[in-house]
Design an enzyme around this catalytic site. Structure first.
Site, PDB file in Angstrom:
ATOM      1  N   ASP A  13       0.809  -1.228   0.000  1.00 33.53           N
ATOM      2  CA  ASP A  13       0.000   0.000   0.000  1.00 33.53           C
ATOM      3  C   ASP A  13       0.836   1.269   0.000  1.00 33.53           C
ATOM      4  OD1 ASP A  13      -2.205  -1.686   0.133  1.00 33.53           O
ATOM      5  OD2 ASP A  13      -2.179  -1.694   2.321  1.00 33.53           O
ATOM      6  N   GLU A  14       1.996   1.217  -0.609  1.00 34.88           N
ATOM      7  CA  GLU A  14       2.900   2.367  -0.635  1.00 34.88           C
ATOM      8  C   GLU A  14       2.442   3.436  -1.621  1.00 34.88           C
ATOM      9  OE1 GLU A  14       3.843  -0.756  -1.132  1.00 34.88           O
ATOM     10  OE2 GLU A  14       5.373  -1.340   0.319  1.00 34.88           O
ATOM     11  N   LYS A  16       1.689   2.250  -5.067  1.00 37.23           N
ATOM     12  CA  LYS A  16       2.197   1.732  -6.342  1.00 37.23           C
ATOM     13  C   LYS A  16       1.265   2.081  -7.498  1.00 37.23           C
ATOM     14  CE  LYS A  16       2.199  -2.332  -4.346  1.00 37.23           C
ATOM     15  NZ  LYS A  16       1.978  -1.951  -2.949  1.00 37.23           N
ATOM     16  N   ALA A  39      -4.100  -7.740  -3.795  1.00 35.39           N
ATOM     17  CA  ALA A  39      -3.651  -6.366  -4.053  1.00 35.39           C
ATOM     18  C   ALA A  39      -4.849  -5.437  -4.225  1.00 35.39           C
ATOM     19  CB  ALA A  39      -2.810  -6.337  -5.328  1.00 35.39           C
ATOM     20  N   GLY A  40      -4.672  -4.200  -3.813  1.00 35.08           N
ATOM     21  CA  GLY A  40      -5.663  -3.149  -4.089  1.00 35.08           C
ATOM     22  C   GLY A  40      -4.878  -1.904  -4.445  1.00 35.08           C
ATOM     23  N   HIS A  41      -4.844  -1.560  -5.705  1.00 35.60           N
ATOM     24  CA  HIS A  41      -4.048  -0.415  -6.171  1.00 35.60           C
ATOM     25  C   HIS A  41      -5.000   0.718  -6.557  1.00 35.60           C
ATOM     26  CE1 HIS A  41      -0.416  -3.191  -7.218  1.00 35.60           C
ATOM     27  NE2 HIS A  41      -0.811  -3.285  -5.978  1.00 35.60           N
ATOM     28  N   ARG A 142       2.415 -28.678  -7.760  1.00 30.44           N
ATOM     29  CA  ARG A 142       2.191 -29.211  -9.115  1.00 30.44           C
ATOM     30  C   ARG A 142       0.791 -29.801  -9.318  1.00 30.44           C
ATOM     31  NH1 ARG A 142       7.664 -32.360  -8.471  1.00 30.44           N
ATOM     32  NH2 ARG A 142       6.698 -32.441  -6.420  1.00 30.44           N
ATOM     33  N   GLN A 222       1.803  -5.997  -3.331  1.00 31.15           N
ATOM     34  CA  GLN A 222       2.253  -6.152  -1.934  1.00 31.15           C
ATOM     35  C   GLN A 222       3.537  -5.317  -1.737  1.00 31.15           C
ATOM     36  OE1 GLN A 222       1.298  -9.456  -3.618  1.00 31.15           O
ATOM     37  NE2 GLN A 222      -0.632  -8.555  -3.033  1.00 31.15           N
ATOM     38  N   ARG A 301      -9.927  -2.892   6.048  1.00 30.53           N
ATOM     39  CA  ARG A 301      -9.428  -2.944   7.430  1.00 30.53           C
ATOM     40  C   ARG A 301      -8.567  -1.717   7.736  1.00 30.53           C
ATOM     41  NH1 ARG A 301      -6.262  -8.563   7.371  1.00 30.53           N
ATOM     42  NH2 ARG A 301      -5.772  -7.770   5.300  1.00 30.53           N
ATOM     43  N   ARG A 303      -5.429   0.269   8.684  1.00 30.37           N
ATOM     44  CA  ARG A 303      -4.011  -0.109   8.603  1.00 30.37           C
ATOM     45  C   ARG A 303      -3.299   0.347   9.865  1.00 30.37           C
ATOM     46  NH1 ARG A 303      -3.656   2.441   2.625  1.00 30.37           N
ATOM     47  NH2 ARG A 303      -4.585   0.730   1.453  1.00 30.37           N
ATOM     48  N   LYS A 329       2.915  10.165  -0.122  1.00 37.06           N
ATOM     49  CA  LYS A 329       2.105  10.595   1.016  1.00 37.06           C
ATOM     50  C   LYS A 329       2.828  11.594   1.928  1.00 37.06           C
ATOM     51  CE  LYS A 329      -1.396   7.842   1.848  1.00 37.06           C
ATOM     52  NZ  LYS A 329      -2.344   6.742   2.103  1.00 37.06           N
TER      53      LYS A 329
HETATM   54  P1  GDP Z   1      -0.883   0.421  -3.490  1.00 32.51           P
HETATM   55  O1  GDP Z   1      -1.465  -0.867  -3.050  1.00 32.51           O
HETATM   56  O2  GDP Z   1       0.591   0.497  -3.250  1.00 32.51           O
HETATM   57  O3  GDP Z   1      -1.233   0.800  -4.904  1.00 32.51           O
HETATM   58  O4  GDP Z   1      -1.507   1.542  -2.533  1.00 32.51           O
HETATM   59  P2  GDP Z   1      -3.058   1.656  -2.087  1.00 32.51           P
HETATM   60  O5  GDP Z   1      -3.853   2.154  -3.226  1.00 32.51           O
HETATM   61  O6  GDP Z   1      -3.513   0.412  -1.424  1.00 32.51           O
HETATM   62  O7  GDP Z   1      -2.941   2.720  -0.915  1.00 32.51           O
HETATM   63  C1  GDP Z   1      -2.396   3.979  -1.136  1.00 32.51           C
HETATM   64  C2  GDP Z   1      -3.474   4.997  -0.750  1.00 32.51           C
HETATM   65  O8  GDP Z   1      -2.881   6.277  -0.643  1.00 32.51           O
HETATM   66  C3  GDP Z   1      -4.555   5.157  -1.802  1.00 32.51           C
HETATM   67  O9  GDP Z   1      -5.745   5.521  -1.173  1.00 32.51           O
HETATM   68  C4  GDP Z   1      -4.041   6.291  -2.672  1.00 32.51           C
HETATM   69  O10 GDP Z   1      -5.089   7.006  -3.326  1.00 32.51           O
HETATM   70  C5  GDP Z   1      -3.404   7.159  -1.631  1.00 32.51           C
HETATM   71  N1  GDP Z   1      -2.253   7.962  -2.068  1.00 32.51           N
HETATM   72  C6  GDP Z   1      -1.277   7.642  -2.961  1.00 32.51           C
HETATM   73  N2  GDP Z   1      -0.344   8.612  -2.991  1.00 32.51           N
HETATM   74  C7  GDP Z   1      -0.733   9.548  -2.105  1.00 32.51           C
HETATM   75  C8  GDP Z   1      -0.173  10.783  -1.640  1.00 32.51           C
HETATM   76  O11 GDP Z   1       0.895  11.202  -2.050  1.00 32.51           O
HETATM   77  N3  GDP Z   1      -0.863  11.454  -0.681  1.00 32.51           N
HETATM   78  C9  GDP Z   1      -2.048  11.015  -0.175  1.00 32.51           C
HETATM   79  N4  GDP Z   1      -2.653  11.744   0.748  1.00 32.51           N
HETATM   80  N5  GDP Z   1      -2.604   9.863  -0.583  1.00 32.51           N
HETATM   81  C10 GDP Z   1      -1.943   9.135  -1.515  1.00 32.51           C
HETATM   82  P1  IMO Z   2      -1.013  -4.135  -2.283  1.00 33.71           P
HETATM   83  O1  IMO Z   2      -0.588  -4.648  -3.641  1.00 33.71           O
HETATM   84  C1  IMO Z   2      -0.988  -4.670   2.038  1.00 33.71           C
HETATM   85  C2  IMO Z   2      -1.066  -8.774   3.546  1.00 33.71           C
HETATM   86  C3  IMO Z   2      -2.315  -9.223   4.262  1.00 33.71           C
HETATM   87  C4  IMO Z   2      -1.720 -10.246   5.205  1.00 33.71           C
HETATM   88  C5  IMO Z   2      -0.616 -10.887   4.375  1.00 33.71           C
HETATM   89  C6  IMO Z   2      -1.013 -12.179   3.681  1.00 33.71           C
HETATM   90  O2  IMO Z   2      -2.307  -3.428  -2.299  1.00 33.71           O
HETATM   91  O3  IMO Z   2       0.090  -3.374  -1.649  1.00 33.71           O
HETATM   92  P2  IMO Z   2      -2.605 -12.836   1.651  1.00 33.71           P
HETATM   93  O4  IMO Z   2      -3.959 -12.354   1.273  1.00 33.71           O
HETATM   94  O5  IMO Z   2      -1.565 -12.566   0.626  1.00 33.71           O
HETATM   95  O6  IMO Z   2      -2.615 -14.255   2.117  1.00 33.71           O
HETATM   96  O7  IMO Z   2      -2.226 -11.968   2.965  1.00 33.71           O
HETATM   97  O8  IMO Z   2      -0.263  -9.921   3.397  1.00 33.71           O
HETATM   98  N1  IMO Z   2      -1.300  -8.230   2.180  1.00 33.71           N
HETATM   99  C7  IMO Z   2      -1.229  -6.933   1.871  1.00 33.71           C
HETATM  100  N2  IMO Z   2      -1.023  -5.852   2.664  1.00 33.71           N
HETATM  101  N3  IMO Z   2      -1.116  -4.512   0.696  1.00 33.71           N
HETATM  102  C8  IMO Z   2      -1.294  -5.585  -0.109  1.00 33.71           C
HETATM  103  O9  IMO Z   2      -1.286  -5.488  -1.440  1.00 33.71           O
HETATM  104  C9  IMO Z   2      -1.395  -6.862   0.481  1.00 33.71           C
HETATM  105  N4  IMO Z   2      -1.601  -8.106  -0.001  1.00 33.71           N
HETATM  106  C10 IMO Z   2      -1.531  -8.927   1.058  1.00 33.71           C
HETATM  107  O10 IMO Z   2      -2.933  -8.161   4.940  1.00 33.71           O
HETATM  108  O11 IMO Z   2      -1.116  -9.593   6.284  1.00 33.71           O
HETATM  109 MG    MG Z   3      -2.958  -1.570  -1.767  1.00 33.20          MG
END
Ligand code: GDP
Ligand code: IMO
Ligand code: MG
Length: 421
Positions: A13-14, A16, A39-41, A142, A222, A301, A303, A329
């Site tokens: 969740d950085e 990406k 993943a949730g991007h 396998r 991740q 959930r 974080r 961020k």
């Molecule tokens: P990913 O899984 O690495 O793609 O990241 P996520 O989408 O799960 O979580 C990042 C969250 O931070 C999302 O809600 C983005 O819209 C938000 N976001 C990304 N970059 C920034 C930023 O520079 N500032 C703020 N306030 N939010 C950001």
């Molecule tokens: P993105 O791509 C943050 C975490 C779960 C759990 C562990 C194992 O959005 O950054 P899994 O479902 O793979 O069996 O879960 O990894 N996890 C993530 N945490 N961002 C994600 O993806 C994640 N994908 C899995 O919360 O701790």
């Molecule tokens: Mg994410």
């Protein structure tokens, strides 16, 4: 032509999705190489929020080829839902290609995931319960079914054989609610829809693009601390989230890797169980969660939040061969009078800049340095020079601690809120 990589340096969740969407414009192809619908991007385009789970974050850019590589695990139900959402948003999906060797998540994989988590009592991984672990287990064991198999006459038989195996396994765990009949029906309906998609020999497809001088970006899911080998095992996901995963997940040689862009938040978060040395349990943590809107994009959930952790980042920079950093961020720190950075660990009386073998059972006491906050909004000018002085100082301090150039700074969720440094 080399393949550039974008991946997370923390626990996911950085940001990406945002960075890939921004950069995709400069590439011909964007490829996901591992993970699945765990993943949730998130992308924010023209004020509208979109969350992608399996589909690469280049999909909103016209004329860019998007590839779901062989290292990804695909849940047909989630993928169809995602495709429908994008179609409704007017996105052209004709440029989406799926590698035949990508493995399929069956309904019973999700069933086992839920039952296995239920068996863990207090020691839960905190899995997203998308069936990721059981699917990768069947891959290495396998037994798995792959995307290319959906065209085979034997597909249904093989599905039922594997399902029966899974139903035997599920009996070993505590009972959980799972309506297999309903899920199975949805799954087969989704498979019918997926048969119409572009299905390719991913490794040839990507290597031909490299040979034709196409610019390619690999999108990680991740974060490196969730890597199956190098993360905080067993509190990890089941794939290689680090740079080496790109080679296995797309079928390209290590010599084809170009820039490795590591993403880190200006602080740190984690969702699910497992160790997190700089986690905050005080008001600062609450502020980070509230301002950063730190709630899972896949599960909703809350974080866990904490300060940025230099030993942790130095470790993932090393494992990934990071050549540049995108810092995201930064705006979330706007309200802080002072900001902390963990620069070293105190482990049983010894100062260390290295991660211990097992963060789970080691008593790590981070040493923090404090930096002045800027305590003001960051404007929209997208210029490094217009950042408050304290924000610029924070960035330079991180660069000198991490010994890698911070080439991008994100100051908001929207696509255009990015400073190129
Ligand atoms: P990913 O899984 O690495 O793609 O990241 P996520 O989408 O799960 O979580 C990042 C969250 O931070 C999302 O809600 C983005 O819209 C938000 N976001 C990304 N970059 C920034 C930023 O520079 N500032 C703020 N306030 N939010 C950001
Ligand atoms: P993105 O791509 C943050 C975490 C779960 C759990 C562990 C194992 O959005 O950054 P899994 O479902 O793979 O069996 O879960 O990894 N996890 C993530 N945490 N961002 C994600 O993806 C994640 N994908 C899995 O919360 O701790
Ligand atoms: Mg994410």
């Amino acid at each position: 032509m080399a393949v550039d990589v974008i991946l997370g340096l923390q626990w996911g969740d950085e940001g990406k999705g945002k960075i890939v969407d921004y950069l995709a414009d400069k590439y011909d192809m964007v490829c996901r190489f591992q993970g699945g619908p765990n993943a949730g991007h998130t992308l924010v385009i023209d004020g509208k929020k979109h969350v992608l789970h399996t589909i690469p974050s280049g999909i909103f850019r016209p004329n860019i080829v998007n590839v779901i590589g062989n290292g990804v695990v695909i849940d047909p139900i989630t993928l169809v839902r995602e495709l429908d959402g994008l179609k409704n948003a007017g996105v052209d999906l004709s440029n989406l290609f799926i590698a035949k060797k990508a493995h399929l998540i069956l309904p019973t994989h999700r069933y086992i995931d839920a039952a296995s988590e239920a068996s863990k009592g207090k020691e839960k991984i905190g899995s997203t319960l998308k069936g990721i672990g059981p699917t990768y287990m069947d891959k290495t064991g396998r037994n798995g079914l792959r995307f290319g198999d959906i065209h085979s006459d034997e597909f249904k038989n093989r599905y039922h054989q594997l399902k029966e195996k899974h139903l035997g396994l599920v009996k070993l765990y505590p009972e959980v609610d799972f309506d297999l009949e309903v899920e199975e029906k949805k799954w087969f309906e989704s498979i019918d829809r997926l048969r119409k998609l572009n299905c390719v020999n991913g490794e040839y497809f990507v290597n031909e693009a490299i040979n034709n001088n196409k610019r390619i970006l690999a999108e990680g899911a991740q974060g490196s601390m969730l890597d199956i080998d190098f993360g905080t095992y067993p509190y990890v996901t089941s794939s290689n989230t680090v740079t080496s995963g790109v080679c296995n997940g797309l079928g390209i040689a290590p010599s084809k890797i170009g820039e490795v862009i590591g993403i880190t938040k200006a602080y740190c978060t984690r969702v699910g169980g497992g160790p997190f040395p700089t986690e905050l349990f005080n008001e600062d943590g609450e502020i980070l969660r509230r301002i950063g809107q730190e709630f899972g994009a896949t599960t909703g959930r809350p974080r866990r939040c904490g300060w940025i952790d230099i030993p942790q980042l130095l470790y993932t920079i090393m494992i990934n061969g990071v050549t540049q950093i995108a810092l995201t961020k930064l705006d979330v720190l706007n309200e802080f009078e002072s900001i902390k950075v963990a620069t070293k660990y105190n482990i049983d009386g010894t100062v260390s800049e290295q991660l211990p073998y097992d963060l789970c059972d080691t008593n790590v006491d981070p040493h923090y340095d404090s930096y002045a906050g800027w305590n003001q909004e960051i404007d929209d000018s997208n210029q490094m020079d217009s950042l408050p002085t304290a924000a610029k100082d924070y960035i330079s301090e991180l660069e000198s601690l991490l010994k890698v150039k911070i080439s991008m700074v994100s100051t908001g969720p929207e696509r255009e809120k990015l400073i190129i440094n």
